[in-house]
Design a protein around this motif. Sequence first.
Motif, PDB file in Angstrom:
ATOM      1  N   ALA A  39       0.835  -1.205   0.000  1.00  0.00           N
ATOM      2  CA  ALA A  39       0.000   0.000   0.000  1.00  0.00           C
ATOM      3  C   ALA A  39       0.872   1.258   0.000  1.00  0.00           C
ATOM      4  N   ARG A  40       1.947   1.230   0.806  1.00  0.00           N
ATOM      5  CA  ARG A  40       2.818   2.412   0.870  1.00  0.00           C
ATOM      6  C   ARG A  40       3.504   2.648  -0.474  1.00  0.00           C
ATOM      7  N   ARG A  41       3.980   1.529  -1.075  1.00  0.00           N
ATOM      8  CA  ARG A  41       4.652   1.685  -2.359  1.00  0.00           C
ATOM      9  C   ARG A  41       3.690   2.213  -3.418  1.00  0.00           C
ATOM     10  N   LEU A  42       2.464   1.683  -3.381  1.00  0.00           N
ATOM     11  CA  LEU A  42       1.459   2.129  -4.354  1.00  0.00           C
ATOM     12  C   LEU A  42       1.174   3.622  -4.175  1.00  0.00           C
ATOM     13  N   TRP A  43       1.043   4.009  -2.940  1.00  0.00           N
ATOM     14  CA  TRP A  43       0.744   5.419  -2.656  1.00  0.00           C
ATOM     15  C   TRP A  43       1.846   6.316  -3.201  1.00  0.00           C
ATOM     16  N   ARG A  44       3.111   5.864  -2.968  1.00  0.00           N
ATOM     17  CA  ARG A  44       4.252   6.607  -3.477  1.00  0.00           C
ATOM     18  C   ARG A  44       4.198   6.675  -5.008  1.00  0.00           C
ATOM     19  N   ASP A  45       3.899   5.525  -5.634  1.00  0.00           N
ATOM     20  CA  ASP A  45       3.823   5.447  -7.093  1.00  0.00           C
ATOM     21  C   ASP A  45       2.763   6.395  -7.642  1.00  0.00           C
ATOM     22  N   ILE A  46       1.630   6.418  -6.947  1.00  0.00           N
ATOM     23  CA  ILE A  46       0.546   7.284  -7.423  1.00  0.00           C
ATOM     24  C   ILE A  46       0.946   8.755  -7.277  1.00  0.00           C
ATOM     25  N   ARG A  47       1.652   9.065  -6.151  1.00  0.00           N
ATOM     26  CA  ARG A  47       2.080  10.456  -5.982  1.00  0.00           C
ATOM     27  C   ARG A  47       3.070  10.870  -7.062  1.00  0.00           C
ATOM     28  N   ILE A  48       4.047  10.006  -7.315  1.00  0.00           N
ATOM     29  CA  ILE A  48       5.073  10.354  -8.307  1.00  0.00           C
ATOM     30  C   ILE A  48       4.471  10.433  -9.707  1.00  0.00           C
ATOM     31  N   ASN A  49       3.637   9.444 -10.040  1.00  0.00           N
ATOM     32  CA  ASN A  49       3.074   9.379 -11.392  1.00  0.00           C
ATOM     33  C   ASN A  49       1.658   9.925 -11.465  1.00  0.00           C
ATOM     34  N   ARG A  50       1.329  10.908 -10.632  1.00  0.00           N
ATOM     35  CA  ARG A  50      -0.077  11.301 -10.565  1.00  0.00           C
ATOM     36  C   ARG A  50      -0.623  11.738 -11.922  1.00  0.00           C
ATOM     37  N   HIS A  51       0.211  12.402 -12.722  1.00  0.00           N
ATOM     38  CA  HIS A  51      -0.303  12.848 -14.026  1.00  0.00           C
ATOM     39  C   HIS A  51      -0.664  11.664 -14.917  1.00  0.00           C
ATOM     40  N   VAL A  52       0.175  10.615 -14.853  1.00  0.00           N
ATOM     41  CA  VAL A  52      -0.122   9.432 -15.663  1.00  0.00           C
ATOM     42  C   VAL A  52      -1.430   8.805 -15.187  1.00  0.00           C
ATOM     43  N   TYR A  53      -1.603   8.730 -13.884  1.00  0.00           N
ATOM     44  CA  TYR A  53      -2.843   8.131 -13.376  1.00  0.00           C
ATOM     45  C   TYR A  53      -4.058   8.976 -13.726  1.00  0.00           C
ATOM     46  N   ILE A  54      -3.867  10.296 -13.717  1.00  0.00           N
ATOM     47  CA  ILE A  54      -4.992  11.169 -14.113  1.00  0.00           C
ATOM     48  C   ILE A  54      -5.364  10.893 -15.572  1.00  0.00           C
ATOM     49  N   MET A  55      -4.325  10.672 -16.426  1.00  0.00           N
ATOM     50  CA  MET A  55      -4.605  10.367 -17.835  1.00  0.00           C
ATOM     51  C   MET A  55      -5.329   9.025 -17.973  1.00  0.00           C
ATOM     52  N   LEU A  56      -4.948   8.076 -17.125  1.00  0.00           N
ATOM     53  CA  LEU A  56      -5.558   6.746 -17.250  1.00  0.00           C
ATOM     54  C   LEU A  56      -6.977   6.716 -16.703  1.00  0.00           C
ATOM     55  N   LEU A  57      -7.305   7.711 -15.885  1.00  0.00           N
ATOM     56  CA  LEU A  57      -8.620   7.720 -15.246  1.00  0.00           C
ATOM     57  C   LEU A  57      -9.779   7.622 -16.241  1.00  0.00           C
ATOM     58  N   PRO A  58      -9.838   8.496 -17.286  1.00  0.00           N
ATOM     59  CA  PRO A  58     -10.952   8.357 -18.235  1.00  0.00           C
ATOM     60  C   PRO A  58     -10.936   7.020 -18.969  1.00  0.00           C
ATOM     61  N   VAL A  59      -9.747   6.482 -19.194  1.00  0.00           N
ATOM     62  CA  VAL A  59      -9.650   5.205 -19.908  1.00  0.00           C
ATOM     63  C   VAL A  59     -10.230   4.080 -19.052  1.00  0.00           C
TER      64      VAL A  59
END
Lengths: 321, 292
Positions: free
Chosen positions: A22-42
């Motif tokens: 969970a901690r690693r995922l949280w870190r990943d989401i923070r670092i790559n937040r823009h990528v995750y935002i892009m993947l959100l509509p997909v």
Amino acid sequence: MSASTSVPRERVARRYRQPSYARRLWRDIRINRHVYIMLLPVVAYYLIFHYGPIYGVQIAFKAFSPTRGFLGSPWVGFDYFKDFFNSYYFGRLLKNTLLLSLYELLFAFPAAVVLALLLNEVRRSSFKRLVQTVTYLPHFISIVIISGMLIDFLSRDGLVNQLLTWTGREPAAFLSDPAWFRTVYIASGIWQNVGWGSIIYLAAISAIDPTLYEAAKVDGAGRFRQVLNVTIPGILPTVIIMLILQIGSFMAVGTDKILLLYNSSTYETADVIGTYVYRRGILDSDFSYSAAVGLFNSVINFALLILANRLSRRYTETKLW
Amino acid sequence: MGKMTSGERLFQLVNNTLLLILCLVTLYPFLYVLFASLSEADRLVQHRGLLMYPLGFSFQAYELVFNNPMLIRGYLNTLFYVVVGTAFNIFMTALGAYGLSRQSLMLKNPIMMMIVFTMFFGGGLIPTYLLVSELGMLNSRWALIIPSAISTYNLIIMRTAFQGISVHLEEAAKIDGANDYTILFRLILPLSLPVIAVMVLFYGVSHWNSWFTALVYLRDRDLFPLQLVLREILITSSTDAMTTDVQGMDKAGISEVIKYAMIIVSTVPILFLYPFLQKYFVKGVLIGAVKG
């Protein structure tokens, strides 16, 4: 990698303690937040428009009424499936679906492989390009137009019958005689897609190591032997992958073209599960029943895909996953 | 290439002849339609057998076709679906392909699995129809655009292409202060023009040719795409509306040439684009094939 295996495991773990998932995922989401935002509509698109219908398939087990909605309609278990299995249509639809798919597998599938082999033997590249350009073309023409042309050419008074009578043969009722439907369907399918289907095999052929041909030539193999012993083994993995994919859509025969080409006089051989679902579901608004028929189709199809993949993994080491 | 034995020469001859016949069989139906569409209606009805050239020369069928308001509407509607739909397809597919081409992304594989699963299993026509109708998209243009926003096959092709772009470029851009949006839209997309061209072709052609979704979701004839109008005329044979104005002519003949003219009119845009895009699409199929 090999260096770390020589260090005892516990010591590595003590020195670099892995944070929790969970901690690693949280870190990943923070670092790559823009990528995750892009993947959100997909992801949202897939959840809504692909997983939504999978969730909605529950109406196959419910007496669905639009006013009560998905959740409010009462469960009826397998009633609709039983109705379908016991109906007059079940055997006919299953037979038509399986036969059209089987014929496609037997005739259309090898046709593309054969065309690729023939094209590969063409020496002059300008002629090869010409054949490719011409044979790819019908793939891009809409199925409505293709069907329209078929209806025109194959009608009682159409071009094909004119030519038949001209050569002294009996005209045939291609579009109203159930005996002709499968031939018309498969042959026109080959006509439209054989060129397009050959692309992938041509690519596989071009990936074959040329030294293999040299070696075969040294061993005294003629062109035909080379095709048999080098080219065909070389494209076999691709052929098997395509075969698995084909089997994976075994139950999903081209409903589009059938809807355009069939009529009540050819239902006997032309009506498949897909077209029946359309008539009962969309035209007659018989939602739960037709959803059950559709689900039956998808489940069989999915099972066939898994089976094909498993067989291929066991016997040929080629697999989809 | 070395000398050919006589057996090989015979093989070449047979092979080339076979392929030539295949070309003729593929091409002739279109030539027939073209010649017939330009023929004079009454002469065409009399004619039996193959056509090698137009019988007479007449643009009458084309005039009738272009004066048909339904067809013009259909053309304009299809143009809308092709342009707006394809733009939306490319945008959504690029977003997905970019995210899923990031090597380090932790959720990459789970999301990929979730997406690939939908290639093999789906809810089917009826639940999809009910969903689209629940979302209030029945009888609206959006029904032809939003539910088909991404084709998974195309997504995989585009992802593979993005993966082929050197990471060093992106790292350099990052050091210069670029964020992911800049990298995607200013760096990756311009570098991927061939694959974008392939995607435009695939998505564009599928919008241009699509009729079944329109048949299922649209009631209002003003929204009908060209293919649905064509279906009425070519399949259910209702050219009456177009031939009422024609006087003193063979009605059957006129409706025949109208059909042929419609086929030509609705195929020409594809035929016109085809040579320009051809060099790209083989590449596209190949990129898609590499990953299986």
